[in-house]
Design an enzyme around this catalytic site. Structure first.
Site, PDB file in Angstrom:
ATOM      1  N   TRP A 192       0.793  -1.225   0.016  1.00  0.00           N
ATOM      2  CA  TRP A 192      -0.176  -0.005  -0.036  1.00  0.00           C
ATOM      3  C   TRP A 192       0.947   1.288   0.123  1.00  0.00           C
ATOM      4  O   TRP A 192       1.890   1.249   0.686  1.00  0.00           O
ATOM      5  CB  TRP A 192      -0.904   0.062   1.355  1.00  0.00           C
ATOM      6  CG  TRP A 192      -1.659   1.160   1.462  1.00  0.00           C
ATOM      7  CD1 TRP A 192      -2.901   1.595   0.628  1.00  0.00           C
ATOM      8  CD2 TRP A 192      -1.425   2.395   2.013  1.00  0.00           C
ATOM      9  NE1 TRP A 192      -3.322   2.830   0.980  1.00  0.00           N
ATOM     10  CE2 TRP A 192      -2.305   3.281   1.822  1.00  0.00           C
ATOM     11  CE3 TRP A 192      -0.378   2.650   3.048  1.00  0.00           C
ATOM     12  CZ2 TRP A 192      -2.520   4.808   2.478  1.00  0.00           C
ATOM     13  CZ3 TRP A 192      -0.499   3.920   3.542  1.00  0.00           C
ATOM     14  CH2 TRP A 192      -1.421   4.767   3.383  1.00  0.00           C
ATOM     15  N   ASP A 359     -15.987  12.202  -1.819  1.00  0.00           N
ATOM     16  CA  ASP A 359     -15.096  10.879  -1.501  1.00  0.00           C
ATOM     17  C   ASP A 359     -16.082  10.313  -0.227  1.00  0.00           C
ATOM     18  O   ASP A 359     -17.277  10.635   0.077  1.00  0.00           O
ATOM     19  CB  ASP A 359     -13.642  11.267  -1.196  1.00  0.00           C
ATOM     20  CG  ASP A 359     -12.877   9.928  -1.498  1.00  0.00           C
ATOM     21  OD1 ASP A 359     -12.957   9.110  -0.228  1.00  0.00           O
ATOM     22  OD2 ASP A 359     -12.384   9.933  -2.649  1.00  0.00           O
ATOM     23  N   ASP A 360     -15.333   9.529   0.466  1.00  0.00           N
ATOM     24  CA  ASP A 360     -16.086   8.667   1.432  1.00  0.00           C
ATOM     25  C   ASP A 360     -16.558   9.597   2.547  1.00  0.00           C
ATOM     26  O   ASP A 360     -16.042  10.735   2.760  1.00  0.00           O
ATOM     27  CB  ASP A 360     -14.690   7.959   2.268  1.00  0.00           C
ATOM     28  CG  ASP A 360     -15.116   6.664   3.039  1.00  0.00           C
ATOM     29  OD1 ASP A 360     -16.266   6.692   3.275  1.00  0.00           O
ATOM     30  OD2 ASP A 360     -14.326   5.877   3.386  1.00  0.00           O
ATOM     31  N   LYS A 469     -16.146   6.987  -8.309  1.00  0.00           N
ATOM     32  CA  LYS A 469     -14.947   6.309  -7.852  1.00  0.00           C
ATOM     33  C   LYS A 469     -15.373   5.041  -7.219  1.00  0.00           C
ATOM     34  O   LYS A 469     -15.868   5.133  -6.008  1.00  0.00           O
ATOM     35  CB  LYS A 469     -14.078   7.287  -6.911  1.00  0.00           C
ATOM     36  CG  LYS A 469     -12.791   6.745  -6.345  1.00  0.00           C
ATOM     37  CD  LYS A 469     -12.121   7.792  -5.726  1.00  0.00           C
ATOM     38  CE  LYS A 469     -10.906   7.271  -4.868  1.00  0.00           C
ATOM     39  NZ  LYS A 469     -10.366   8.296  -3.844  1.00  0.00           N
ATOM     40  N   ASP A 471     -14.419   2.139  -5.018  1.00  0.00           N
ATOM     41  CA  ASP A 471     -13.064   1.713  -4.261  1.00  0.00           C
ATOM     42  C   ASP A 471     -13.504   0.238  -3.530  1.00  0.00           C
ATOM     43  O   ASP A 471     -14.558  -0.167  -3.629  1.00  0.00           O
ATOM     44  CB  ASP A 471     -13.336   2.715  -2.946  1.00  0.00           C
ATOM     45  CG  ASP A 471     -11.980   2.933  -2.366  1.00  0.00           C
ATOM     46  OD1 ASP A 471     -10.926   2.098  -2.716  1.00  0.00           O
ATOM     47  OD2 ASP A 471     -11.680   3.808  -1.515  1.00  0.00           O
ATOM     48  N   MET A 472     -12.450  -0.030  -3.071  1.00  0.00           N
ATOM     49  CA  MET A 472     -12.592  -1.500  -2.418  1.00  0.00           C
ATOM     50  C   MET A 472     -11.142  -1.502  -1.324  1.00  0.00           C
ATOM     51  O   MET A 472     -10.057  -1.406  -1.860  1.00  0.00           O
ATOM     52  CB  MET A 472     -12.409  -2.587  -3.494  1.00  0.00           C
ATOM     53  CG  MET A 472     -12.429  -4.102  -3.213  1.00  0.00           C
ATOM     54  SD  MET A 472     -11.165  -4.615  -2.246  1.00  0.00           S
ATOM     55  CE  MET A 472      -9.930  -5.282  -3.451  1.00  0.00           C
ATOM     56  N   ASN A 473     -11.586  -1.587  -0.073  1.00  0.00           N
ATOM     57  CA  ASN A 473     -10.372  -1.350   0.540  1.00  0.00           C
ATOM     58  C   ASN A 473      -9.786  -2.492   1.802  1.00  0.00           C
ATOM     59  O   ASN A 473      -9.383  -2.333   2.735  1.00  0.00           O
ATOM     60  CB  ASN A 473     -10.835  -0.127   1.824  1.00  0.00           C
ATOM     61  CG  ASN A 473     -10.647   1.192   0.897  1.00  0.00           C
ATOM     62  OD1 ASN A 473      -9.535   1.547   0.611  1.00  0.00           O
ATOM     63  ND2 ASN A 473     -11.703   1.830   0.693  1.00  0.00           N
ATOM     64  N   ASP A 541      -2.710   5.657  -3.097  1.00  0.00           N
ATOM     65  CA  ASP A 541      -2.826   6.450  -2.211  1.00  0.00           C
ATOM     66  C   ASP A 541      -1.635   7.532  -1.775  1.00  0.00           C
ATOM     67  O   ASP A 541      -1.786   8.183  -0.832  1.00  0.00           O
ATOM     68  CB  ASP A 541      -3.319   5.781  -0.946  1.00  0.00           C
ATOM     69  CG  ASP A 541      -4.921   5.515  -0.945  1.00  0.00           C
ATOM     70  OD1 ASP A 541      -5.488   6.282  -1.987  1.00  0.00           O
ATOM     71  OD2 ASP A 541      -5.367   4.809   0.004  1.00  0.00           O
TER      72      ASP A 541
END
Ligand code: DGJ
Length: 721
Positions: A192, A359-360, A469, A471-473, A541
């Site tokens: 990461w 975003d989030d 966007k 995402d997958m975290n 990131d």
């Protein structure tokens, strides 16, 4: 015609512009590999190899024979390309040629991403039919050669032609036998925030491999390897590339055998994988794209860039320049309200930004990363007028509106999880380990997929959303699915990826006007599979300009600039604490898809006017930047500098980038010899009266003056005159 079959010698020849790939059927009906490299005339199979003659000694030794899709169980002790288990428990099999078909065009891969053609004249396809006679297993090897690219795509389909079940234990997409091991293996590895760093190693006896067991292609290893002849550089030398069009667990390995041969294998990771085939059922492997370059690593990269940009990416945005965006993540994290977002949007509009991305943190009650994934309804505490209200206001400011989502995940603290605790990937009775406080939804299940398609579709219809966007975290742990029977539990990870492809296929095709960007905690699923559905990807990131030199340089080995999101962020940088100039940050970002990820309202007027100037320059250059041909000149992995170029197809215009990481005392200027431009043309350095010959720039080079200080960068724009 790029594919020929010679009946008399039973030889297949696959040709592209400057590449040849040759196979033949031996006297035992076995499909053997003969040659891969530059085009040669009059290749004779019995000239090829000593090994061939040795293999057919008193006892057949398959270990000596270069093969196309090697089996397990006879006299080849190297890693096989596939392995199956029959109902009697045996795992030995053997494939013999039964026929083939050559046709124009390229077939689709059922339910899976793959390169494609727009007209049948662009490519030719060869299907070779093999059969295990005893076990009644049919295997089809599919090869497509593109007229315009030095690339061959390969995939494999298994069919159970017996009345009994067959269990697939290993089903790789391709295997290539090289006669010698005189190679360096290249991989893109990391973690990461430091994805796709270039790692090179000399081959040694035994297996050297990279793999993912995380349920995603991963930050740690990218589904790609290359073999390069020793002394290969960016513009000279033979390179063989292997890129897997898949987003899940994979294996890519090279085995050096006892006779210094090298066997490359790539495909779905056999670790914790098996697949049960009922009678008449089929199993399709992902596609792998293999490339040959005699022009070093740049040659390989350009084949991948052009092929992936034009015949893997799809949809309305494939050929369109991409908008400049501002994303509020590093500006606010979870702590925002409508007023704050609108302030950022207004500041963004004033400097020329085109798209605002929320975003989030906008949904459920998500004030931190410990809740609400799965509850895709707006948090009215933060956005009292809902998404629609916010989107309208953003549009009124003159920006498009984009939204972050993470549909594959669920927080234990969410309404969705309380309602459906069995909807996540898990093994009954075992702990469910959290990562970033969340679990993975089980996309192998139809009911979960249906729910998510409906929920996300409703969400995207609820406001004027132009960009998503996705995402997958987190990676998968305790992999298992409630709905699969015991003997199919090891299908879960692959079924998840098939399910994911299905969901994103339905959603992206239902919203063709939405620009989708994929993301996985930065670049944790930066792979060709996702690129098929979503034409850009959040690269990492890590937004620090110096860290990005390595990340973007490594990424460029396979992936085109237009796929990479790159954002100017705040200083000190949030990932490494480094202070870099706005110029260095802008120049890194101007090598890819430009975006911003900082609180623009906090910038000084001097910083704002610099940003405004860079945005206006980027707008003029972006077609060249996003669609031009990329040439690497100096590697940040080899020293204190990095340099690259982006050149238009006609070689009329190019950009030259140079970065010096740390200041050096008492040192001379750097001289860069340029690549890829026309030696016949003259080029003017924009903003000056200087004219340079293309030959001078190529053979003699250009001087980058020595300057004092750390993190220095230069961007030069040349046009032919
Ligand atoms: C990981 C992404 O890479 C970031 O850009 C940001 O969207 C966060 N997730 C939000 O949780």
């Amino acid at each position: 015609m790029p594919i020929y079959f010679d009946e008399s010698t039973k030889t297949f020849n696959l040709f592209s512009r400057d590449m040849q790939y040759t196979m033949y059927i031996d006297k035992n009906d076995r499909l053997c590999h003969a040659y891969w490299g530059r085009k040669i005339k009059g290749l004779k199979i019995d000239h090829i190899t000593d090994l061939y003659k040795m293999a057919y000694g008193p006892n057949l030794s398959l270990e000596l024979l270069p093969q196309e899709y090697p089996a397990y169980g006879a006299t080849d002790f190297r890693a096989p390309a596939y392995q199956v288990q029959f109902e009697d428990g045996s795992t030995v099999s053997d494939l013999k040629y039964t026929g083939h078909k050559i046709y124009n065009g390229k077939p689709k891969l059922d339910g899976m991403p793959a390169t494609y053609v727009e007209s049948d004249g662009e490519a030719q396809t060869l299907e070779i039919y093999l059969n295990d006679v005893v076990g009644k297993l049919g295997v089809t090897l599919t090869y497509t050669v593109f007229e315009k690219f030095q690339a061959i795509t390969r995939s494999v389909k298994f069919k159970n032609e017996s009345p009994q079940k067959i269990r697939i234990l290993r089903a790789l997409s391709a295997s290539v036998d090289f006669e010698d091991d005189d190679f360096v293996m290249i991989q893109l590895s990391g973690a990461w925030a430091r994805e796709r760093h270039i790692v090179k190693r000399h081959l040694v006896s035994g297996i050297q491999s990279i793999e993912s067991r995380r349920g995603a292609s991963s930050h740690q290893q990218n589904p790609f390897i290359a073999l390069a002849k020793k002394d290969t550089n960016e513009s000279e030398g033979d390179v063989y590339g292997f890129s897997l069009v898949y987003s899940g667990n994979f294996l890519a390995q090279v085995e050096v055998g006892q006779y210094e041969t090298a066997r490359v294998s790539i495909g779905i990771n056999p670790f914790d994988f098996s697949w049960l085939l009922e009678p008449l059922e089929t199993f399709q492997t992902p596609e792998t794209v293999i490339t040959y370059s005699s022009e070093g690593f740049n040659g390989m990269s350009q084949t991948y860039h052009k092929l992936y940009r034009s015949r893997l990416a799809r949809g309305k945005y494939r050929d369109m320049v991409r908008p400049i965006l501002v994303n509020n993540w590093e500006a606010t994290y979870f702590n925002f309200n409508e007023e704050k977002l609108l302030d950022i949007a207004k500041a963004a509009k004033a400097v020329g930004i085109e798209l605002f991305v929320l975003d989030d943190g906008w949904f459920g009650r998500r004030d931190a990363d410990n809740s609400s994934l799965g509850d895709w309804f707006v948090d009215r505490r933060k956005l009292p007028e809902g998404l629609n209200g916010l989107a309208k206001k953003i549009n009124d400011i003159g920006l498009q509106f984009g939204l972050w989502i993470e549909p594959e995940m669920v927080s234990p603290n969410s309404d969705l999880y309380r309602l459906h605790p069995d909807w996540c990937i898990h093994v009954k009775g075992r702990e469910r380990n959290l990562s970033r406080n969340q679990l993975v939804l089980d996309f192998s299940r139809q009911d979960v997929r249906d729910y998510m398609v409906e929920t996300i579709s409703k969400l995207l219809r609820s406001a004027n959303i132009s960009y998503v966007k996705w995402d997958m975290n987190r990676n998968m742990t305790e992999i298992g699915s409630d709905l699969l029977p015991d003997d199919r539990q090891r299908e879960t990870a692959h079924r998840y990826i098939l399910g994911l492809y299905n969901v994103i296929d339905v959603i992206t095709s239902s919203f063709p006007d939405v620009l989708f960007e994929s993301c996985a905690g930065g670049g944790g699923r930066f792979d060709p599979g996702m690129f098929y559905y979503m034409p850009q990807t959040w690269t990492s990131d890590d937004t620090d300009a110096m860290e990005r030199l390595k990340i973007q340089y490594g990424t460029s080995y396979v992936y085109p600039q237009i796929m990479m999101g790159s954002h100017i962020s705040d200083i000190p940088n949030h990932q490494v604490g480094r202070m870099t100039s706005i110029d260095a940050r802008a120049h890194v970002v101007m090598s890819a898809n430009m975006g911003f990820e900082l609180d623009l309202t906090k910038l000084s007027s001097d910083e704002k006017s610099k940003i405004k100037a860079y945005i206006s320059e980027y707008k003029k250059l972006r077609k060249l930047i996003q669609f031009g041909n990329f040439y690497r000149l100096l590697s940040p992995f080899d020293g204190n500098e990095a340099a690259w170029m982006i050149i238009d197809e006609e070689k009329n215009e190019f950009l030259l980038y140079h970065f010096k990481i740390l200041g050096t005392p008492n040192s001379k200027s750097t001289r860069l010899r340029l690549k890829g431009i026309s030696t016949e043309k003259n080029y003017k350095l924009e903003g000056t009266d200087e004219i340079y010959g293309g030959d001078e720039l190529t053979f003699e080079g250009i001087t980058i003056p020595h300057t004092l200080g750390d993190f220095k960068s230069v961007l030069m724009h040349f046009k032919s005159v």
